[in-house]
Scaffold this motif. Sequence first.
Motif, mmCIF file in Angstrom:
data_model
loop_
_atom_site.group_PDB
_atom_site.id
_atom_site.type_symbol
_atom_site.label_atom_id
_atom_site.label_comp_id
_atom_site.label_asym_id
_atom_site.label_seq_id
_atom_site.Cartn_x
_atom_site.Cartn_y
_atom_site.Cartn_z
ATOM 1 N N ASN A 174 0.810 -1.217 0.000
ATOM 2 C CA ASN A 174 0.000 0.000 0.000
ATOM 3 C C ASN A 174 0.846 1.272 0.000
ATOM 4 N N LEU A 175 2.109 1.181 -0.454
ATOM 5 C CA LEU A 175 2.970 2.359 -0.494
ATOM 6 C C LEU A 175 2.594 3.313 -1.622
ATOM 7 N N ASP A 176 2.174 2.771 -2.771
ATOM 8 C CA ASP A 176 1.746 3.572 -3.921
ATOM 9 C C ASP A 176 2.817 4.586 -4.333
ATOM 10 N N LEU A 177 4.029 4.077 -4.595
ATOM 11 C CA LEU A 177 5.148 4.950 -4.961
ATOM 12 C C LEU A 177 5.223 5.130 -6.473
ATOM 13 N N PRO A 178 5.654 6.311 -6.949
ATOM 14 C CA PRO A 178 5.905 6.479 -8.387
ATOM 15 C C PRO A 178 7.150 5.704 -8.790
ATOM 16 N N HIS A 179 7.235 5.302 -10.055
ATOM 17 C CA HIS A 179 8.425 4.604 -10.530
ATOM 18 C C HIS A 179 9.614 5.559 -10.537
ATOM 19 N N PRO A 180 10.826 5.037 -10.307
ATOM 20 C CA PRO A 180 12.018 5.891 -10.381
ATOM 21 C C PRO A 180 12.112 6.582 -11.738
ATOM 22 N N LYS A 181 12.562 7.839 -11.724
ATOM 23 C CA LYS A 181 12.583 8.641 -12.949
ATOM 24 C C LYS A 181 13.501 8.053 -14.022
ATOM 25 N N LYS A 182 14.586 7.404 -13.608
ATOM 26 C CA LYS A 182 15.572 6.917 -14.583
ATOM 27 C C LYS A 182 15.429 5.425 -14.875
ATOM 28 N N ILE A 183 14.330 4.803 -14.448
ATOM 29 C CA ILE A 183 14.246 3.348 -14.545
ATOM 30 C C ILE A 183 14.364 2.852 -15.982
#
Length: 357
Positions: free
Chosen positions: A209-218
């Motif tokens: 349930n963290l709902d984090l955005p993906h890393p910008k440089k992934i």
Amino acid sequence: MLIFRQLFDPTSSTYTYLLGCSATREALLIDPVFEQVRRDAALITELGLTLTWTLETHVHADHITGAWLLKQKLGSGIALAAAAGAAGADRLLADGDRVEFGRRALEVRATPGHTSGCLTYVLDDESMAFTGDCLLIRGSGRTDFQQGDPRQLYRAVRSRIFSLPEGCLLYPAHDYRGLTVTSVAEEKRFNPRLGGEVGEGDYVGYMKNLDLPHPKKIDEAVPANLRCGQPGNDTEVPPDPHWAPLRFTFGGVWEVEPHWLEENLAAVQVLDVREPSEFTGPLGRIRGATLIPLGDLAKRAAELPKGKPIVTVCRAGSRSAHATAILTKAGFAEVANLPGGMLRWRAEGRSVDGGSH
């Protein structure tokens, strides 16, 4: 005796760790960053070390590793988990392996969960461990991409890291709050995700349930790191200047040796940033040098032509090192400092205009 340095990349908040054996001068780097290779190589050279290995704690999604570039510059081998699925490594690591550097060694512990190929490296005397993104200071790595699995991560931390001596210092791959180190005892007691009486089900529910955005440089970093940092069409190797045999210092300054400068005075522009009284004083000045005191340089930099490389000089090399930063900011691409300044120049018996003879 262990040589140890903790280095930081502010763009990705990544920690890189240098470990060396003081007896043999062999060393390794954990989690090097592509953009920081010049910095790392300079420190290794200045400390008189030989880099034998670069180690990855996992395939990173927020920065590109410097492993391949360090191999080109220093001849170091590349090692990471066999489970990571990367190409181009010189050694694929598994749980229980040892990576030796001189008379010291790291034990490899598989700690999957953030990714399937996560490793923790434990120093031979169990005084410190490098946990990557598995265990962070008062936190843990995310588990929602790259084969992440919160149950695996929980079990890995509890069985492979919390089983270390309580005084063992833990060094993560990242921190976003300015924290640098923790310990097994601290994390067992204070980690809100993994410590205390937190159960596996509690942790799984929290992570889902963290709902984090993906890393910008992934999208850039993961493919590059699956090649161990070897550039593709999307990444350029930072070029080293070729107008002179320059050395890049750990302080971030390009330097040129006095003997090269004396032999190539016609090919460069010497900028003396001392005060006028010093320029005409007992140390003398290098033939053809232009005087602009350091305090005036920022506003007078435009007076300097850009057709020749610039070598900065002062009394001992400190002010002139700062001058290189001012000139770089002003748009000058080919700039180097004269280390030791006029004191070294005179001590080595090189020719001067003026001064006391």
